[in-house]
Structure formats: structure tokens, C-alpha cells
Design an enzyme around this catalytic site. Sequence first.
Site, PDB file in Angstrom:
ATOM      1  N   ARG A 245      45.646 -92.817 -87.005  1.00 32.52           N
ATOM      2  CA  ARG A 245      44.910 -91.748 -86.306  1.00 32.52           C
ATOM      3  C   ARG A 245      45.590 -91.313 -85.012  1.00 32.52           C
ATOM      4  O   ARG A 245      45.521 -90.147 -84.632  1.00 32.52           O
ATOM      5  CB  ARG A 245      43.489 -92.209 -86.021  1.00 32.52           C
ATOM      6  CG  ARG A 245      42.690 -92.362 -87.318  1.00 32.52           C
ATOM      7  CD  ARG A 245      41.240 -92.403 -86.983  1.00 32.52           C
ATOM      8  NE  ARG A 245      40.425 -92.716 -88.126  1.00 32.52           N
ATOM      9  CZ  ARG A 245      39.123 -92.910 -88.049  1.00 32.52           C
ATOM     10  NH1 ARG A 245      38.517 -92.830 -86.883  1.00 32.52           N
ATOM     11  NH2 ARG A 245      38.424 -93.179 -89.121  1.00 32.52           N
TER      12      ARG A 245
ATOM     13  N   ASP B  51      26.749 -85.823 -79.439  1.00 33.69           N
ATOM     14  CA  ASP B  51      27.793 -86.710 -79.956  1.00 33.69           C
ATOM     15  C   ASP B  51      28.840 -86.876 -78.860  1.00 33.69           C
ATOM     16  O   ASP B  51      28.936 -86.037 -77.953  1.00 33.69           O
ATOM     17  CB  ASP B  51      28.436 -86.106 -81.217  1.00 33.69           C
ATOM     18  CG  ASP B  51      29.108 -87.165 -82.081  1.00 33.69           C
ATOM     19  OD1 ASP B  51      28.503 -87.599 -83.078  1.00 33.69           O
ATOM     20  OD2 ASP B  51      30.244 -87.580 -81.754  1.00 33.69           O
TER      21      ASP B  51
HETATM   22  C1  LIG Z   1      29.512 -92.155 -88.943  1.00 38.11           C
HETATM   23  S1  LIG Z   1      29.018 -90.863 -87.877  1.00 38.11           S
HETATM   24  C2  LIG Z   1      27.294 -90.762 -88.245  1.00 38.11           C
HETATM   25  C3  LIG Z   1      26.808 -89.343 -88.216  1.00 38.11           C
HETATM   26  C4  LIG Z   1      25.332 -89.157 -88.556  1.00 38.11           C
HETATM   27  N1  LIG Z   1      24.482 -89.791 -87.585  1.00 38.11           N
HETATM   28  C5  LIG Z   1      25.016 -89.657 -89.931  1.00 38.11           C
HETATM   29  O1  LIG Z   1      24.379 -90.706 -90.077  1.00 38.11           O
HETATM   30  O2  LIG Z   1      25.401 -88.995 -90.901  1.00 38.11           O
HETATM   31  C6  LIG Z   1      29.032 -91.675 -86.278  1.00 38.11           C
HETATM   32  C7  LIG Z   1      29.027 -90.698 -85.110  1.00 38.11           C
HETATM   33  O3  LIG Z   1      28.794 -91.426 -83.903  1.00 38.11           O
HETATM   34  C8  LIG Z   1      29.563 -90.836 -82.869  1.00 38.11           C
HETATM   35  N2  LIG Z   1      29.740 -91.805 -81.770  1.00 38.11           N
HETATM   36  C9  LIG Z   1      30.512 -92.913 -81.737  1.00 38.11           C
HETATM   37  N3  LIG Z   1      30.428 -93.518 -80.544  1.00 38.11           N
HETATM   38  C10 LIG Z   1      29.569 -92.786 -79.794  1.00 38.11           C
HETATM   39  C11 LIG Z   1      29.082 -92.895 -78.460  1.00 38.11           C
HETATM   40  N4  LIG Z   1      29.456 -93.887 -77.647  1.00 38.11           N
HETATM   41  N5  LIG Z   1      28.221 -91.953 -78.017  1.00 38.11           N
HETATM   42  C12 LIG Z   1      27.828 -90.927 -78.826  1.00 38.11           C
HETATM   43  N6  LIG Z   1      28.266 -90.769 -80.093  1.00 38.11           N
HETATM   44  C13 LIG Z   1      29.126 -91.689 -80.572  1.00 38.11           C
HETATM   45  C14 LIG Z   1      30.859 -90.458 -83.573  1.00 38.11           C
HETATM   46  O4  LIG Z   1      31.589 -89.488 -82.863  1.00 38.11           O
HETATM   47  C15 LIG Z   1      30.355 -89.984 -84.935  1.00 38.11           C
HETATM   48  O5  LIG Z   1      30.184 -88.593 -84.973  1.00 38.11           O
END
Ligand SMILES: C[S@@+](CC[C@H](N)C(=O)[O-])C[C@H]1O[C@@H](n2cnc3c(N)ncnc32)[C@H](O)[C@@H]1O
Length: 269
Positions: free
Chosen positions: A38, A137
Site C-alpha cells: 500500500r 471517517d
Molecule cells: C472496513 S471499513 C467499515 C465501513 C463500514 N462501517 C461498514 O461496516 O461497511 C472501516 C472504516 O473505518 C475507518 N477508520 C479506521 N480507523 C479510523 C479512525 N481512527 N477513526 C475513524 N475512522 C476510522 C476506515 O477509514 C474505514 O473506512
Amino acid sequence: MSRPYSFNRRDFKAIQSLVYERAGIALSASKDAMVYSRLSRRLRVLSLSTFGEYIEYLSDNDHEMQLFIDALTTNKTAFFREEHHFSFLKDWLAKQSTSVTIWCAASSSGEEPYSIAMTCEDAFRKTNLGYEVFASDINTAMLDKARQASYSIEMLEAIPKDYVKRYCQKGKNKNAGLFRVHPTIYANTHFFHQNLLDNSWSLPTKLDIIFCRNVMIYFDKATQTKLLKRFAEKLKPGGLYFAGHSESVMPLCDHYSPLGHTIYQKVSG
Ligand SMILES: C[S@@+](CC[C@H](N)C(=O)[O-])C[C@H]1O[C@@H](n2cnc3c(N)ncnc32)[C@H](O)[C@@H]1O
């Protein structure tokens, strides 16, 4: 396979610490290849030849730090993912007599908050009740994509047929193959950048529901526990918390009682 950019154990450890410190993401040693692949793209764009140089470059560059976080977050999502949550939400909305406010706390590219907003719109369309979906996000590229509200028509498969008819507008000519989320749904979904680790969250009001699905799995237990307590403070009495299918709440925090299917209700006290 030989790697074009020099990447050693010390580099991995430095990246592991940075992403934990900045985003709460706990990367295990097995993620070494993922990190390399990445971040290689960033080294290529910046014409750097070692990860050591990249880490040095990152240390005083806020813009690159955001791109670093964007590269290391995993953003897999889908419309109406874990469908049982949306059936539950629909039934719950049918019983409401006041407007509702929902926070989608890791909204990725928008499919989840738009699914929530479509469910609210449909449940309230014959009432005078309103709803607002706040969607945040840490990943700025995903927020940009979410704000475009435009998706491949293949994704319509996951959306209930009635909602496709009412809330999804198929594109024509240069937008053929795409659909756009209906302006009413868009207008009720408010995207903003929010790192869950930040000391304060930019939310205007107490919430009826928090969706925080499939992000806690990236955090360690201490971070999960802290966040669950803070979420409970943001919920109205009796408010609901929707977790991802493999995420646990009860062993970590006693502010909730389980309603089944990884849905929890805030308990008073
Ligand atoms: C696997 S996705 C899940 C998306 C959605 N909630 C779902 O269940 O389909 C995880 C998301 O968490 C976000 N994320 C990771 N660390 C984070 C943080 N510290 N604060 C806010 N968002 C975060 C990532 O950018 C990503 O878009």
C-alpha cells in the site's frame, strides 16, 4: 520476490507505531506485505527509494500523514451490509414519534450511511418526522467518494427493489453504468472528517443511534473500551449501538444491554 524499495523490520515497526498513534490501528507483524504494497505507491509518487526516507518525509508533513492514513485504512463496505441491522432499524423507526439523529462513525465510501438514510426516508415518508444521518471517517479519499454519491449500477443488487425505484437515479450517456443517490437522501446525510481517537467529536446533538461497524476490529481492547464508553455518553437514554458482526461489546463495557444480532441498547446509570 525482490522488493524495489528498501523496507526493513525497523521501518515496519516505525509505521506500526505511527498508525497506532494516529489512527488507533493495531497492525500485527503479519501485515508487513500489506504495508509494503500500500505504501510503495506513495514512494513511487514521491520518487523515494527507501521506506526510511519516506518515514523521515512523513515526520513533518501533515498532508502526507493524511495520505499515509488513507493508504493504511481498510475501507471494505457495501450497501445494506449485514441486512438484519436494516430490518431492525426499519421496525424501530416505525415505532418512533419524534425525529431521529443517527451517527455512522466509520462511513467509508458512503454505502452504509446512505443505506441508513434510505431506510429512514422510507419509514418516515408518510409522516411529518425528520431524520439526520451524520457520517464520518478518518479517510479523506473515502469521504470524497461518499460525497460524490455515485456508484456502479452493479451495486443496486444489494439495495431493496422499492428503494432502488425511489432513491437511486440511473445515469445516462457519460454516466451510463452508474447511479446516483437521490438528492433527498443526500441532503439528509452529512459527511465530515473525524478521527475516532480525537478528544472531541463534532456532533451537534445527542444521538438516537450509533452505527460503528467493522472498524473496532482494527483497534486494541483498550481503545475499544474507551470508545464504547464515549459512544454511550453521546447516546440518548435508551439509544442504540450497532456493532459489526465480529465485534464484541459486553465483555468490554457494561453501559449497554444486548438486543441480539450485535445491536445494543444504552442502559441508564
Ligand atoms: C472496513 S471499513 C467499515 C465501513 C463500514 N462501517 C461498514 O461496516 O461497511 C472501516 C472504516 O473505518 C475507518 N477508520 C479506521 N480507523 C479510523 C479512525 N481512527 N477513526 C475513524 N475512522 C476510522 C476506515 O477509514 C474505514 O473506512
